[in-house]
Design an enzyme around this catalytic site. Structure first.
Site, PDB file in Angstrom:
ATOM      1  N   GLY A  16     -32.916  -3.972 -30.389  1.00 44.65           N
ATOM      2  CA  GLY A  16     -32.064  -4.200 -29.219  1.00 44.65           C
ATOM      3  C   GLY A  16     -32.883  -4.779 -28.086  1.00 44.65           C
ATOM      4  O   GLY A  16     -32.824  -4.294 -26.956  1.00 44.65           O
ATOM      5  N   GLY A  20     -30.777  -5.826 -21.536  1.00 46.29           N
ATOM      6  CA  GLY A  20     -30.888  -4.471 -21.012  1.00 46.29           C
ATOM      7  C   GLY A  20     -32.300  -3.904 -21.015  1.00 46.29           C
ATOM      8  O   GLY A  20     -33.281  -4.588 -20.703  1.00 46.29           O
ATOM      9  N   GLY A  22     -34.163  -2.857 -23.540  1.00 46.16           N
ATOM     10  CA  GLY A  22     -35.067  -3.389 -24.567  1.00 46.16           C
ATOM     11  C   GLY A  22     -35.741  -4.669 -24.130  1.00 46.16           C
ATOM     12  O   GLY A  22     -36.952  -4.858 -24.326  1.00 46.16           O
ATOM     13  N   SER A 145     -31.177   9.726 -24.431  1.00 43.58           N
ATOM     14  CA  SER A 145     -30.412   9.703 -23.176  1.00 43.58           C
ATOM     15  C   SER A 145     -30.315  11.128 -22.654  1.00 43.58           C
ATOM     16  O   SER A 145     -30.369  12.090 -23.442  1.00 43.58           O
ATOM     17  CB  SER A 145     -29.005   9.168 -23.450  1.00 43.58           C
ATOM     18  N   TYR A 170     -21.375   9.947 -28.807  1.00 43.22           N
ATOM     19  CA  TYR A 170     -22.595   9.447 -28.156  1.00 43.22           C
ATOM     20  C   TYR A 170     -23.591  10.591 -27.925  1.00 43.22           C
ATOM     21  O   TYR A 170     -24.779  10.469 -28.235  1.00 43.22           O
ATOM     22  CB  TYR A 170     -22.235   8.779 -26.821  1.00 43.22           C
TER      23      TYR A 170
HETATM   24  N1  LIG Z   1     -27.966   1.866 -19.752  1.00 45.05           N
HETATM   25  C1  LIG Z   1     -28.030   3.176 -19.533  1.00 45.05           C
HETATM   26  O1  LIG Z   1     -27.660   3.692 -18.453  1.00 45.05           O
HETATM   27  C2  LIG Z   1     -28.574   4.096 -20.578  1.00 45.05           C
HETATM   28  C3  LIG Z   1     -28.719   5.472 -20.255  1.00 45.05           C
HETATM   29  C4  LIG Z   1     -29.231   6.330 -21.214  1.00 45.05           C
HETATM   30  C5  LIG Z   1     -29.624   5.836 -22.452  1.00 45.05           C
HETATM   31  N2  LIG Z   1     -29.476   4.501 -22.745  1.00 45.05           N
HETATM   32  C6  LIG Z   1     -29.902   4.030 -24.073  1.00 45.05           C
HETATM   33  O2  LIG Z   1     -30.738   2.895 -23.898  1.00 45.05           O
HETATM   34  C7  LIG Z   1     -30.669   2.072 -25.078  1.00 45.05           C
HETATM   35  C8  LIG Z   1     -30.491   0.630 -24.673  1.00 45.05           C
HETATM   36  O3  LIG Z   1     -29.274   0.516 -23.969  1.00 45.05           O
HETATM   37  P1  LIG Z   1     -28.957  -0.646 -22.922  1.00 45.05           P
HETATM   38  O4  LIG Z   1     -28.331   0.029 -21.758  1.00 45.05           O
HETATM   39  O5  LIG Z   1     -30.123  -1.532 -22.703  1.00 45.05           O
HETATM   40  O6  LIG Z   1     -27.792  -1.416 -23.728  1.00 45.05           O
HETATM   41  P2  LIG Z   1     -27.403  -2.953 -23.859  1.00 45.05           P
HETATM   42  O7  LIG Z   1     -27.659  -3.697 -22.606  1.00 45.05           O
HETATM   43  O8  LIG Z   1     -26.005  -2.914 -24.403  1.00 45.05           O
HETATM   44  O9  LIG Z   1     -28.395  -3.493 -24.974  1.00 45.05           O
HETATM   45  C9  LIG Z   1     -28.230  -3.152 -26.321  1.00 45.05           C
HETATM   46  C10 LIG Z   1     -29.160  -3.972 -27.180  1.00 45.05           C
HETATM   47  O10 LIG Z   1     -28.917  -3.597 -28.535  1.00 45.05           O
HETATM   48  C11 LIG Z   1     -28.578  -4.754 -29.293  1.00 45.05           C
HETATM   49  N3  LIG Z   1     -27.590  -4.371 -30.284  1.00 45.05           N
HETATM   50  C12 LIG Z   1     -26.377  -3.794 -30.056  1.00 45.05           C
HETATM   51  N4  LIG Z   1     -25.767  -3.566 -31.216  1.00 45.05           N
HETATM   52  C13 LIG Z   1     -26.599  -3.988 -32.188  1.00 45.05           C
HETATM   53  C14 LIG Z   1     -26.518  -4.017 -33.603  1.00 45.05           C
HETATM   54  N5  LIG Z   1     -25.431  -3.579 -34.257  1.00 45.05           N
HETATM   55  N6  LIG Z   1     -27.559  -4.515 -34.308  1.00 45.05           N
HETATM   56  C15 LIG Z   1     -28.652  -4.990 -33.666  1.00 45.05           C
HETATM   57  N7  LIG Z   1     -28.788  -5.000 -32.324  1.00 45.05           N
HETATM   58  C16 LIG Z   1     -27.762  -4.512 -31.606  1.00 45.05           C
HETATM   59  C17 LIG Z   1     -28.055  -5.754 -28.287  1.00 45.05           C
HETATM   60  O11 LIG Z   1     -28.331  -7.027 -28.760  1.00 45.05           O
HETATM   61  P3  LIG Z   1     -27.226  -8.096 -29.214  1.00 45.05           P
HETATM   62  O12 LIG Z   1     -25.955  -7.788 -28.457  1.00 45.05           O
HETATM   63  O13 LIG Z   1     -27.850  -9.406 -28.841  1.00 45.05           O
HETATM   64  O14 LIG Z   1     -27.112  -7.887 -30.678  1.00 45.05           O
HETATM   65  C18 LIG Z   1     -28.951  -5.459 -27.076  1.00 45.05           C
HETATM   66  O15 LIG Z   1     -30.196  -6.103 -27.228  1.00 45.05           O
HETATM   67  C19 LIG Z   1     -29.532   2.654 -25.931  1.00 45.05           C
HETATM   68  O16 LIG Z   1     -30.084   3.421 -26.970  1.00 45.05           O
HETATM   69  C20 LIG Z   1     -28.776   3.556 -24.960  1.00 45.05           C
HETATM   70  O17 LIG Z   1     -28.145   4.636 -25.630  1.00 45.05           O
HETATM   71  C21 LIG Z   1     -28.964   3.628 -21.838  1.00 45.05           C
END
Ligand SMILES: NC(=O)c1ccc[n+]([C@@H]2O[C@H](COP(=O)([O-])OP(=O)(O)OC[C@H]3O[C@@H](n4cnc5c(N)ncnc54)[C@H](OP(=O)(O)O)[C@@H]3O)[C@@H](O)[C@H]2O)c1
Length: 283
Positions: A16, A20, A22, A145, A170
């Site tokens: 990912g 975001g 990643g 998370s 989740y």
């Molecule tokens: N944002 C928050 O507030 C928050 C808080 C707590 C924990 N987290 C955790 O942080 C992590 C990253 O979240 P984020 O907020 O950065 O989310 P995000 O912006 O939605 O990014 C998700 C990433 O995962 C990739 N992805 C999604 N589905 C996929 C799949 N089926 N196969 C391969 N790649 C996939 C997306 O790439 P593509 O769409 O290009 O495939 C993107 O690079 C997650 O584990 C989330 O649970 C986030």
């Protein structure tokens, strides 16, 4: 974020990594000199992200691996590609994850949240483990998370067939990330490979954007969210800092060890989850 070249000579794989947290972690680690590979579902989006990461970090190149990690066949193919491309792997950052208010089923017939958030990193890590062990000291960092603190592993209904809610699925998957990390750390004791998990903080990303039901909530929250770089800070810290070298089996938030949900310390539950997960991915 540290601006030293402390990761020079190290190879980092980030799931990912196209957006975001990643992508921000990729920029942070590439800025420190690491060779970085990112995984995403869409080639164009991944290549554009790789170019942006290289531009912003000054890295000569960023490697791209394309696959849908909700599919176990795709995770296996991705692992083969990574093993062929990387003779060593110093850091695996399990970051991929998402939230779905409505129940979806993957190509393998599994509930999407559990499959992508927990089983995908579980399978990928196991498939790359020998390479990580051969590269020791190495680090496996998993983005969980704060939602883990509200999670329950419902062994009688892991796939939410009887009752599904987005937050229940989740929270369960994010608790599974922590339990996986603790069990992995136990199994890796004495190997030089560490396993840690973290809460990134509430971060302004595309998180849950695939789910229109979450749109309004995210819109309201957005001004209060941290930047992706700030959200990636603890992940980068665990992946790279000398301060965290050798630390394993811990859950972090804001660079500090935090206590996770009580059940995550119950080795009967973490061991059972490991076994059930291994069965579900055919290991
Ligand atoms: N944002 C928050 O507030 C928050 C808080 C707590 C924990 N987290 C955790 O942080 C992590 C990253 O979240 P984020 O907020 O950065 O989310 P995000 O912006 O939605 O990014 C998700 C990433 O995962 C990739 N992805 C999604 N589905 C996929 C799949 N089926 N196969 C391969 N790649 C996939 C997306 O790439 P593509 O769409 O290009 O495939 C993107 O690079 C997650 O584990 C989330 O649970 C986030």
């Amino acid at each position: 974020m540290t601006d030293t070249r402390s990761m020079t000579g190290k190879t980092v794989l980030i799931t990912g990594g196209t957006g975001g947290i990643g992508k921000a972690a990729a920029i942070g680690l590439a800025s420190m000199g690491a060779r970085v590979g990112i995984i995403g579902r869409d080639r164009l989006r991944a290549e554009e992200a790789a170019a942006a990461i290289a531009r912003e970090s000054g890295a000569p190149a960023v490697d791209v691996f394309v696959g849908d990690m909700s599919s176990q066949a795709e995770v296996r193919r991705l692992a083969d590609e990574v093993l062929a491309a990387y003779p060593r792997l110093d850091v695996l950052l399990n970051n991929v994850g998402g939230f779905w208010a409505h129940r979806h089923v993957t190509a393998d017939g599994l509930e999407h949240t559990f499959a992508l958030n927990h089983l995908a990193p579980f399978l990928l890590t196991n498939l790359l483990l020998d390479r990580l062990l051969a590269s020791a000291p190495a680090r496996i960092v998993t983005v969980s998370s704060g939602a883990q603190s509200m999670g329950t592993i419902d062994f009688d209904d892991l796939m939410g067939e009887q009752a599904y809610s987005g937050s229940r699925a989740y929270n369960q998957s994010k608790l599974a990330n922590v339990m996986f990390t603790y069990e992995l750390a136990k199994r890796l004791e004495g190997t030089g490979v560490t396993a840690t998990a973290l809460h990134p903080g509430v971060t302004s990303t595309a998180f849950s954007a695939e789910d229109p039901a979450m749109g309004l909530l995210v819109k309201v929250m957005r001004p209060f969210m941290r930047s992706p770089a700030k959200g990636a800070d603890t992940a980068v810290y665990l992946a790279s800092s000398a301060d965290t070298e050798g630390i394993s089996g811990k859950y972090f938030a804001d660079r500090k060890v935090k206590r996770s949900r009580d059940s995550s310390y119950d080795t009967a539950i973490t061991g059972r989850l490991w076994q059930v997960s291994a069965n579900l991915v055919g290991l």
